[in-house]
Design an enzyme around this catalytic site. Sequence first.
Site, PDB file in Angstrom:
ATOM      1  N   CYS A  86       0.814  -1.219   0.000  1.00 51.58           N
ATOM      2  CA  CYS A  86       0.000   0.000   0.000  1.00 51.58           C
ATOM      3  C   CYS A  86       0.847   1.267   0.000  1.00 51.58           C
ATOM      4  O   CYS A  86       0.316   2.358  -0.218  1.00 51.58           O
ATOM      5  CB  CYS A  86      -0.918   0.004   1.213  1.00 51.58           C
ATOM      6  SG  CYS A  86      -1.781  -1.550   1.489  1.00 51.58           S
ATOM      7  N   CYS A 209     -13.477   0.507   8.087  1.00 52.95           N
ATOM      8  CA  CYS A 209     -12.644  -0.078   7.032  1.00 52.95           C
ATOM      9  C   CYS A 209     -12.758   0.737   5.747  1.00 52.95           C
ATOM     10  O   CYS A 209     -13.846   1.163   5.372  1.00 52.95           O
ATOM     11  CB  CYS A 209     -13.083  -1.510   6.734  1.00 52.95           C
ATOM     12  SG  CYS A 209     -13.185  -2.601   8.185  1.00 52.95           S
ATOM     13  N   LYS A 331     -10.330   6.130   3.956  1.00 52.23           N
ATOM     14  CA  LYS A 331     -11.644   5.717   4.421  1.00 52.23           C
ATOM     15  C   LYS A 331     -12.762   6.194   3.501  1.00 52.23           C
ATOM     16  O   LYS A 331     -13.707   5.468   3.220  1.00 52.23           O
ATOM     17  CB  LYS A 331     -11.884   6.239   5.841  1.00 52.23           C
ATOM     18  CG  LYS A 331     -13.263   5.946   6.399  1.00 52.23           C
ATOM     19  CD  LYS A 331     -13.493   4.442   6.548  1.00 52.23           C
ATOM     20  CE  LYS A 331     -14.937   4.098   6.724  1.00 52.23           C
ATOM     21  NZ  LYS A 331     -15.745   4.170   5.494  1.00 52.23           N
ATOM     22  N   HIS A 335      -9.003   3.646  -1.642  1.00 48.23           N
ATOM     23  CA  HIS A 335      -7.673   3.057  -1.485  1.00 48.23           C
ATOM     24  C   HIS A 335      -7.318   2.137  -2.652  1.00 48.23           C
ATOM     25  O   HIS A 335      -7.266   0.915  -2.511  1.00 48.23           O
ATOM     26  CB  HIS A 335      -7.617   2.294  -0.155  1.00 48.23           C
ATOM     27  CG  HIS A 335      -6.279   1.724   0.184  1.00 48.23           C
ATOM     28  ND1 HIS A 335      -5.085   2.237  -0.280  1.00 48.23           N
ATOM     29  CD2 HIS A 335      -5.941   0.641   0.950  1.00 48.23           C
ATOM     30  CE1 HIS A 335      -4.087   1.524   0.198  1.00 48.23           C
ATOM     31  NE2 HIS A 335      -4.569   0.545   0.930  1.00 48.23           N
TER      32      HIS A 335
END
Length: 395
Positions: A86, A209, A331, A335
């Site tokens: 990431c 998440c 959030k 992502h």
Amino acid sequence: MRDVYLVGAGQSPFGAFPDRSYRDLFAEAYRAACDSVDGGLEAEDVDEAVVGTLGVGGRQLGLSGPAVTEHVGLHNVPCSRVENACAAGGFAVRNAVQAIKSGFADVVVAGGYEVMTDLSDDVTKYWLGVSGETEWERLTGTTFSGVYAQMASAYMTEYGATAEDLSRVAVKNHGNGAKNPKAHLDFECSLEDAVDAPTVADPLNLYHCCPTSDGAAVAVLASEDVVDEYTDERIRVAGVGAASERVGLAQRDRYTGISASQVAAETAYERAGVGPDDLDFAEVHDCFAIAELIAYEDLGFCEPGTAPELLREGRTDPDGDLPVNTSGGLKSKGHPIGATGTGQVVEAFDQLTGRAGDRQLEDPRPRYGLTHNVGGSGGASVVHVFEREPEGVAR
């Protein structure tokens, strides 16, 4: 070594785009970045390119960097791919800075992309899981949310944080993301919604998440020798820090902090000649709500165990002492793994140049901003500090 400047940045929308390819998304981000360069940017200006991606789903596993740069006309430009889970996008920016500082290049494009929503849930969990420790986490069935749930449980046990504290992260970031036309989840949520959402991995629920997203983002960096050809407003890469850590949780001494982020932040602050108190805003890696709380402490915004207080007091809200994740963060903004770090840099560029629209921080306009990008559950971390130089400053 030469100073490096951020002269342009742009991104595609983040979201679910079943009809779009990774090349298409990268091209949109690249065009947006070129358009943001005041003096314009042509392909022949670019000396080098670095692209961050995990390569989710198996598309173009080899030569994925050239696969996107040739699509936008960057022919005969050396291009390399960075994979640090990431944190791939953030490390792409760092590699671009190093290329310029070393004298190898004057103008470098640093980009990132990912397409994640065209896979089944089971396959997506597999690809996300490879960023954790393979033998003792992924192959034993632990999901990424499960790993961060362990970190959340440890933090809540040690410091007395609550599920409501985690939910405040979601409320703040959704509020910011609702003002971001590029955000994946561009809607507000109430604290009640965020507390009562279905459990994903106890104590984390759905609102704790981030989503899996498609998207791309690109930053354009230039040396001090040529920066004036591209912009009148200098955004200096004041400090960069990076570090690696044990990939698996079981190998670490503690679950309530990420040492790689701590070291990266300390290095970036030292090189920039500033500290946390000098920052006007920050984009931190909030893949899960607990990650944002831990980031506050790792980056020196507060003492260990006190991160929830910053949220309760509104200090990281847009009108607070240190606004965090004005973009909506992972959030809300989304992502897309390889694009996340470069996407943070896009927000930093927009805030520092006054282009952030309804999210723009004013009174006064920000001078210092920080981006913080984490790979996996903390196996790698990179921090950048950007400075808007006052007019008339010569270095």
